[in-house]
Design an enzyme around this catalytic site. Structure first.
Site, PDB file in Angstrom:
ATOM      1  N   SER A 111     -34.838  52.721  44.060  1.00 43.76           N
ATOM      2  CA  SER A 111     -34.077  52.802  45.240  1.00 43.76           C
ATOM      3  C   SER A 111     -33.641  54.614  45.758  1.00 43.76           C
ATOM      4  O   SER A 111     -32.759  54.979  46.119  1.00 43.76           O
ATOM      5  CB  SER A 111     -32.612  51.888  45.825  1.00 43.76           C
ATOM      6  OG  SER A 111     -32.812  50.838  46.539  1.00 43.76           O
ATOM      7  N   LYS A 114     -33.507  57.092  48.057  1.00 35.74           N
ATOM      8  CA  LYS A 114     -32.239  57.648  48.607  1.00 35.74           C
ATOM      9  C   LYS A 114     -31.502  58.445  49.161  1.00 35.74           C
ATOM     10  O   LYS A 114     -31.060  58.713  49.266  1.00 35.74           O
ATOM     11  CB  LYS A 114     -31.843  55.953  49.151  1.00 35.74           C
ATOM     12  CG  LYS A 114     -32.228  54.486  49.470  1.00 35.74           C
ATOM     13  CD  LYS A 114     -31.080  53.615  48.936  1.00 35.74           C
ATOM     14  CE  LYS A 114     -32.058  52.130  49.597  1.00 35.74           C
ATOM     15  NZ  LYS A 114     -32.852  51.537  49.043  1.00 35.74           N
ATOM     16  N   SER A 170     -27.135  50.134  48.468  1.00 33.03           N
ATOM     17  CA  SER A 170     -28.688  49.794  49.166  1.00 33.03           C
ATOM     18  C   SER A 170     -29.498  49.607  49.630  1.00 33.03           C
ATOM     19  O   SER A 170     -30.220  48.969  49.989  1.00 33.03           O
ATOM     20  CB  SER A 170     -29.248  49.439  47.519  1.00 33.03           C
ATOM     21  OG  SER A 170     -30.285  50.184  47.023  1.00 33.03           O
TER      22      SER A 170
END
Length: 441
Positions: A111, A114, A170
């Site tokens: 993640s 991101k 997340s």
């Protein structure tokens, strides 16, 4: 020998024979000491090795496997308790890389990817109050076990709600909704890859915007640090990254006021958790964890006016919260080593920043050119270049290039305008944090 003696000897041999075979042979180079066992030692799990030649973007040393550091007089040695496959410590303002370990090793990012998603799409949604009614299509394609913020179909959310879901929890569901608002997966992935190339994050290949494990999806500690640095120059990015907790809309029911529930940032250096304290001066940025990627984290922190960026990827240590603890150790080292080490490379500027001359120090401190393209020059006299937003998600960053390294225009403003957590505030927050949802982002 009498019959009775022969019988006694046979009985003794029968008793001792199984013990002899059970013990097995002792090797000549491994003598058996009194009280010692001959049990074979347990084999350590063999760790993969980085490629011998990696990218030289940012400097030749950064492309070499292993640890790169040039300690000067009075500089502290690097922490011993480091098990990550890759890490980097860089000055967020000057761009100097203070130390690194396999900086350009292409690994699964989880993640932390991101950050690139946000840096690419944030400029497209300028109205934080803009609302969106979620459809079934918006939530299609979520990977099994994805981290979620709890977005529901047929419910309305603001752009701000969605970004809080991305940064704090997340949430892959929030990423997918924003992706559909950006005209779909293919367009978003293409724009993320284009933006990575613009930032010279050339180790990065995006397949899924949420960072969920996908074949061929990779980044590097160097690239994630470049991406974080670009993101932290955006006010909204800084705000979301430094938010420890927020109220998130629940399900709207007819005739009733819509309830909210609290979401907490999964960045443990920001919020703290059992066994780990909030790091002083921390302001983000993003953590991740998947089966393939292991734990990943990029963090930014300030101390005495100096801002450092640290990225840690896939520690092999079994200690709890190893990715955060190793990040904290590297931040401590970086603040103590600042001014006492010779940089081993630099964080290069985006391609849309056109400096005036090559850097002092030759190839080691510059950026690598793309195939068929002339190598960009860096350094020379200070030059400010305001980069305009482009249709492909341009950086839109005002930069100055001086002395061969990237610096922020009005760096002091960068420090003042950040939304740092209130002093001591993180320590007063609950230490009974909810389980980290970012196991399969």
């Amino acid at each position: 020998m009498s019959a009775s003696n022969r019988t006694a000897a046979a009985v003794a041999a029968a008793l001792l024979l199984p013990l002899v075979f059970a013990a097995g042979p002792a090797h000549a180079d491994e003598p058996v000491r009194p009280g010692a066992t001959t049990k074979a030692p347990e084999k350590k799990e063999e760790q993969p090795k980085p490629p011998p030649n990696m990218s030289s973007v940012g400097g030749v040393l950064l492309g070499l496997p292993g640890t790169q550091v040039k300690l000067g007089t009075g500089a502290p040695v690097l922490p011993k308790e480091l098990s990550a496959r890759s890490w980097i410590v860089a000055d967020a303002q000057s761009g100097a890389v203070l130390a690194s370990h396999n900086a350009h090793w292409r690994l699964a990012p989880a993640s932390t990817l991101k950050m690139l998603f946000a840096d690419t799409l944030l400029p497209k949604f300028k109205d934080k109050k803009q609302t969106h009614l979620v459809t079934a299509r918006d939530l299609a394609g979520l990977g099994e076990g994805s981290s979620l913020v709890g977005i529901k179909e047929k419910q309305t959310y603001t752009v701000r709600d969605l970004w809080l879901g991305v940064f704090l929890r997340s949430g892959n569901d929030a990423v997918r909704v924003l992706t559909e608002m950006n005209q779909g997966l293919a367009k978003t992935v293409a724009e993320m890859n284009a933006h990575a190339a613009e930032l010279q994050a050339l180790d990065t290949r995006v397949k899924s915007p949420d960072g969920y494990d996908a074949p061929g999806q990779v980044s590097s500690a160097y690239d994630l640090t470049l991406i974080a640095r670009s993101g932290m120059q955006k006010e909204e990015f800084r705000e979301y990254a430094a938010t420890p907790r927020a109220a998130f809309p629940g399900e709207a029911k007819p005739g009733k006021k819509r309830e909210t529930f609290e979401i907490q940032n999964t960045n443990r250096l920001l919020t703290g958790d059992f066994g780990i304290a909030p790091y002083p001066g921390i302001a983000g940025v993003k953590n991740g964890n998947t089966t393939h990627a292991g734990a990943t984290f990029t963090g930014v922190a300030e101390r005495n006016g100096r801002v450092l960026l640290v990225t840690v990827m896939n520690p092999s240590s079994k200690e709890q919260h190893a990715v955060y603890k190793e990040t904290a150790r590297l931040l401590d080292w970086g603040f103590a080593a600042a001014g006492k080490v010779t940089p081993v490379g630099e964080l290069v500027p985006p391609r849309n920043v056109v400096p005036s001359a090559r850097p002092v120090g030759g190839e080691e401190s510059g950026a690598a050119a793309a195939p068929g393209e002339e190598r960009p020059a860096t350094g020379g006299p200070a030059v400010a270049s305001a980069a305009k937003e482009s249709g492909s998600g341009g950086a839109g960053i005002a930069l100055a290039v001086a002395g061969g390294v990237l610096v922020l225009v009005a760096g002091a403003v960068f420090l003042v305008n950040r939304r740092w957590p209130a002093a001591g505030g993180a320590r007063r927050r609950s230490r009974t944090a909810a389980p980290d949802p970012d196991v399969n982002p």
